[in-house]
Scaffold this motif. Structure first.
Motif, PDB file in Angstrom:
ATOM      1  N   HIS A   1       0.832  -1.197   0.000  1.00 55.41           N
ATOM      2  CA  HIS A   1       0.000   0.000   0.000  1.00 55.41           C
ATOM      3  C   HIS A   1       0.869   1.250   0.000  1.00 55.41           C
ATOM      4  O   HIS A   1       2.028   1.222   0.406  1.00 55.41           O
ATOM      5  CB  HIS A   1      -0.970   0.012   1.194  1.00 55.41           C
ATOM      6  N   CYS A   2       0.254   2.330  -0.454  1.00 56.02           N
ATOM      7  CA  CYS A   2       0.929   3.621  -0.514  1.00 56.02           C
ATOM      8  C   CYS A   2      -0.108   4.710  -0.258  1.00 56.02           C
ATOM      9  O   CYS A   2      -1.092   4.819  -0.998  1.00 56.02           O
ATOM     10  CB  CYS A   2       1.583   3.805  -1.882  1.00 56.02           C
ATOM     11  N   ASP A   3       0.094   5.472   0.782  1.00 54.93           N
ATOM     12  CA  ASP A   3      -0.777   6.591   1.091  1.00 54.93           C
ATOM     13  C   ASP A   3      -0.815   7.519  -0.135  1.00 54.93           C
ATOM     14  O   ASP A   3       0.223   7.784  -0.740  1.00 54.93           O
ATOM     15  CB  ASP A   3      -0.199   7.330   2.307  1.00 54.93           C
ATOM     16  N   PRO A   4      -1.983   7.994  -0.514  1.00 57.19           N
ATOM     17  CA  PRO A   4      -2.077   8.856  -1.697  1.00 57.19           C
ATOM     18  C   PRO A   4      -1.147  10.072  -1.653  1.00 57.19           C
ATOM     19  O   PRO A   4      -0.701  10.560  -2.688  1.00 57.19           O
ATOM     20  CB  PRO A   4      -3.551   9.295  -1.711  1.00 57.19           C
ATOM     21  N   ARG A   5      -0.814  10.552  -0.460  1.00 55.26           N
ATOM     22  CA  ARG A   5       0.105  11.690  -0.347  1.00 55.26           C
ATOM     23  C   ARG A   5       1.493  11.347  -0.871  1.00 55.26           C
ATOM     24  O   ARG A   5       2.286  12.236  -1.166  1.00 55.26           O
ATOM     25  CB  ARG A   5       0.230  12.145   1.110  1.00 55.26           C
TER      26      ARG A   5
END
Length: 193
Positions: A19-23
């Protein structure tokens, strides 16, 4: 096919997991680009900000034959991961006006001037050009964990070559050399700084 050739062969369909935070979408894009444009075989990246994991990505293959997928917990050798942060400490001090990269190391660490090192500059330490790529006398692993002993030996030692004239990877000495300058300027070892 050599490992180098395998690494350079583009891998357009590497499956990326995690996963990767949208920021931090730019991190994911750069990670994917390494596979798509640079032939990355397998890799992982994790970023934690203020105790929160904002990026945790992995993908590709754990072997050159591409028979074993890279998993979240794939074990790899990790080398020289502290050189960047210790260099960052020095550069933060320079940015604050507390450290001059063109000054002699001995202006911050007087004992360092021994054995012909009075003209070694801070930038020589940062760029692996100080001539102190290894210790001359036997130094056990236990002794390597002794900060004061290791930095004292480096301060007393003559360089392997004339500082600033050649480059040689300071694999085990870099953290002590740059780190001791950080300590002398800030009062803190790099980990605490």
């Amino acid at each position: 096919m050599s490992a180098q050739e395998t690494r350079q062969t583009p891998q357009p369909h590497a499956k990326i997991h995690g996963h990767c935070d949208p920021r931090f979408s730019a991190v994911r894009e750069a990670f994917e680009e390494n596979f798509r444009e640079r032939g990355e075989l397998g890799a992982a990246v994790a970023v934690t900000v203020a105790g929160e994991t904002v990026v945790d990505l992995w993908g590709g293959w754990a072997d050159a034959a591409r028979t074993r997928p890279w998993e979240r917990d794939t074990v790899v050798n990790v080398w020289s991961t502290t050189k960047g942060p210790v260099a960052l400490c020095a550069h933060i001090l320079a940015d604050r006006g507390l450290l001059d990269l063109d000054a002699p190391v001995a202006s911050y660490w007087p004992e360092f001037a021994a054995a012909g090192k009075e003209k070694v500059l801070v930038r020589h330490l940062l760029s692996h050009r100080s001539g102190l790529c290894g210790l001359r006398e036997p130094h056990t692993l236990e002794e390597l964990y002794d900060w004061e002993l290791t930095t004292a030996r480096l301060a007393a030692m003559a360089p392997w070559w004339e500082p600033g004239t050649r480059s040689g990877y300071h694999a085990l000495t870099y953290g002590f050399l740059v780190g001791e300058v950080v300590r002398r300027v800030s009062g803190l070892r790099p980990g605490a700084f």
